[in-house]
Design a protein around this motif. Sequence first.
Motif, PDB file in Angstrom:
ATOM      1  N   LYS A  48       0.841  -1.189   0.000  1.00 49.12           N
ATOM      2  CA  LYS A  48       0.000   0.000   0.000  1.00 49.12           C
ATOM      3  C   LYS A  48       0.887   1.254   0.000  1.00 49.12           C
ATOM      4  N   GLU A  49       0.313   2.347  -0.426  1.00 50.48           N
ATOM      5  CA  GLU A  49       1.107   3.578  -0.524  1.00 50.48           C
ATOM      6  C   GLU A  49       1.722   3.966   0.814  1.00 50.48           C
ATOM      7  N   ARG A  50       0.946   3.802   1.912  1.00 44.53           N
ATOM      8  CA  ARG A  50       1.470   4.199   3.216  1.00 44.53           C
ATOM      9  C   ARG A  50       2.533   3.233   3.752  1.00 44.53           C
ATOM     10  N   TRP A  51       2.707   2.057   3.075  1.00 43.01           N
ATOM     11  CA  TRP A  51       3.738   1.111   3.506  1.00 43.01           C
ATOM     12  C   TRP A  51       5.098   1.381   2.870  1.00 43.01           C
ATOM     13  N   ARG A  52       5.124   2.161   1.806  1.00 39.45           N
ATOM     14  CA  ARG A  52       6.362   2.315   1.034  1.00 39.45           C
ATOM     15  C   ARG A  52       7.503   2.862   1.890  1.00 39.45           C
ATOM     16  N   GLY A  53       8.654   2.173   1.813  1.00 36.18           N
ATOM     17  CA  GLY A  53       9.839   2.609   2.531  1.00 36.18           C
ATOM     18  C   GLY A  53       9.838   2.254   4.009  1.00 36.18           C
ATOM     19  N   ARG A  54       8.822   1.524   4.483  1.00 34.56           N
ATOM     20  CA  ARG A  54       8.769   1.150   5.901  1.00 34.56           C
ATOM     21  C   ARG A  54       9.259  -0.282   6.097  1.00 34.56           C
ATOM     22  N   GLU A  55       9.770  -0.569   7.293  1.00 31.46           N
ATOM     23  CA  GLU A  55      10.235  -1.911   7.611  1.00 31.46           C
ATOM     24  C   GLU A  55       9.042  -2.857   7.721  1.00 31.46           C
ATOM     25  N   ILE A  56       9.249  -4.098   7.280  1.00 31.20           N
ATOM     26  CA  ILE A  56       8.131  -5.041   7.191  1.00 31.20           C
ATOM     27  C   ILE A  56       7.535  -5.356   8.560  1.00 31.20           C
TER      28      ILE A  56
END
Length: 485
Positions: free
Chosen positions: A58-66
Amino acid sequence: MALVPSTAEKYPSLPPDEFAKPPSVIITPCDPWPPPYYLEDGLRKVTPYHFTYNTYCKERWRGREILDIFASEFRDRPTEYYEKAIIEGRVVLNGKPVPSTSTTVKNGDIVSHTLHRHEPPVTARPIGIVHEDDDLIVINKPAGVPVHPAGRYNYNSIIEIMRADRGYSFNPLPCNRLDRLTSGIMFIGKHRQAAEDMSAQIRERSVRKEYITRVVGEFPEGEIVCEKPILQISPKLGLNRVRANGKEARTVFKRLAYYPPKDDKKEEKDEQNGEHEGMAWKKLKGYSIVRCFPLTGRTHQLRVHLQYLGHPISNDPIYCNQRVFGPSLGRGHSDAEDDDDIMTRLSRMGKEEIAEAVAYHDEMVDEYNKRKAEKMTGEACEICDTPLYSDPGVHELGIYLHARRYHCEEGRWDYETDLPDWALPPPTMEGPTKPTEESDPLTVDLRKLGLEEDRGQQVPKNTNGSGMTKTAITSDLQAIAGTGG
């Protein structure tokens, strides 16, 4: 259990570099059919089974740790579970093991999570059929059943229950959506064109909607207009609140009936003895049946607007919960100062504490139902160590909010249901058993209220047929909110 990578078929006739090969996903070697339903104690239950979620980033997940994504977005399991699932390979990225819990997720990635799925029970009440033709099914959705598979629910959803009833090849296509806890009219397309046509009508606001609800206290008479914008505060907890920087939202409310407490003398005696000290909601005597006419379609719009007005839905486990919002129940609140505290308290509901609305503090629900509620039992599944929940009580399977009528403004169709049982007069009291023309929100004069321009009509802005401006109406509304009605 073996996990099998799956990719889309190759197309040798296409130029090799014209289309990027999609990421691999994980499939499980099982798809239980018919769904493993069984009925028990008035509930529809599902035998636990293995299942794999495949989700595009999702867009808000981009670049975040899993691990951060799983810990912050999904509520039903602790962070330790997701950390272990990543390490042991039950969570994979693009069909491959995740190198580290700190691996970042990029646009286009597919996250797969295989787990032993435990679905919450839902009501065993059947899905009512209001109308059916070659294109559409108009249903009366039972309260407590989600529309789509989401979160902890999969087979216990409207579309999967209908598929199980009509055959594996049946593909029900919802044209509108109701909250899980809400009951009432929904449109199900039998084919894509019918679903798209009805969905377009609803999006274009050429359909008028009427809801019925039961709220705390004596709701004011007359047309009450609430135009407070609504902002999503926490997608994880499903919390929305009135905020100046939220999306525009407009609702017209009109009271159908008011039912005072059974024993007014006892209420007065309790107040004199200070029994309601610290429980402001107790001063809102009795309850009201209210008609709701939403002019916009924001998530939780009716629930949030009613809470803001000081008359929340009386069994709403979120917006009518004193343990979450305090003695005022969030009346007139529109700032973010206490959001963190509210989210912390709300996150404990159903885990350390029972998620009960203020209605459960009095005679409306007996002691048995107060004790019988969905919460963690302290036990775990022998197969996957998933924390197990107790069955929900009857009072947790829905709230007093019902989509009673949908009406095409062009007069081509009009579908409605009877009033739900909780909206009928209580024993020994008289009251309406069906809507009347005078109290029907579909006859509300939007031009008079200065709102018709919001539905595409050309009338002077900020004024109405009686000379009262929308600002004046809003000021009256704020006065009502300040006094609790």
